[in-house]
Design an enzyme around this catalytic site. Sequence first.
Site: not given
Length: 340
Positions: A84, A51, A118-119, A182
């Site tokens: 995740w 990521c 999220t990370v 993105y």
Amino acid sequence: MTKAASEAGSYVEPGEFKRDTNYITTRITADGRDGYPVRAGRYRLVAARACPWANRTLIVRRLLGLEDALSLGLCGPTHDKLSWTFDLDPDGLDPVLRIPRLRDAYLARFPDYPRGITVPAIVDVPTGQVVTNDYARITLDFSTEWTAFHREGAPQLYPEPLRAEIDEVALAIFRDVNNGVYRCGFAGAQDAYDAAYDRLFARLDWLTERLTTQRYLVGDTITEADVRLFTTLVRFDPVYHGHFKCNRSKLSEMPVLWAYARDLFQTPGFGDTIDFGQIKTHYYAVHTDINPTKIVPKGPDLADWLTPHGREELGGRPFGDGTPPPPPRPAEQVPPLVEA
């Protein structure tokens, strides 16, 4: 939606892609004003090498020497629509938090957490609860709030006299480059894609002009702005050029940005956080509404990342009055760079 896409989650949106930027804004600070004071050993950074947003925290943690103060948990390169996961660990559990999914730490604090998992995220180890996933603020706080645990010789990545300029440049990079790729890849309409594509390459042209006469983006040393641009550039040819249709030119066909990216890649703390295998696996295997076969391309050739870049001729001091970080710890080393 196909079964594969429903299991992985859907990414392409009708019309223009719009990122949810509502993150957990709790901060870990020296004075603990949000209830979470900086303490060595209390928190765990959970990241994924795949990521780009998490990659920032890995770089800054290395550059500042926070490894002793802030432990690191690494998720695997793929995830499903829920979370995740810690599938890199032998038993599928994070060895400190003892959870199989990052989602468990989010729900421990917010049982009805409504957004994506999220990370990067920082987790309070004693309670097992997520503290923050505000990636943009996390690295700034590493520089400004965690100073008691910086290594000797840590660089100034967010020097006070340059903060306004760093913020201005970083915002432009986020809007048109970090998020711009993105907006190309997840566009659900031709006009939305076209607009994002034009903004992306206009900004890359602007960055090329800026970096033609100076080695780094702001001042004569590496700053937070360089970290933020690097994590997108390093993924450009392996992923964004093809997978996200950002194909006016490859990074390797943009001489100034290509040399700049190689300069950073060869700087301790940058390239030694990059796992190209995990990066390619993540994008091509997770985004099944873009790549339903999950086939991961063999290319491009990655050996050129180690070729001379010539950027030293522009002067600049990578670490300012500081020093390079020591080599990564054995448990945090990435695979050596080889041809794809």
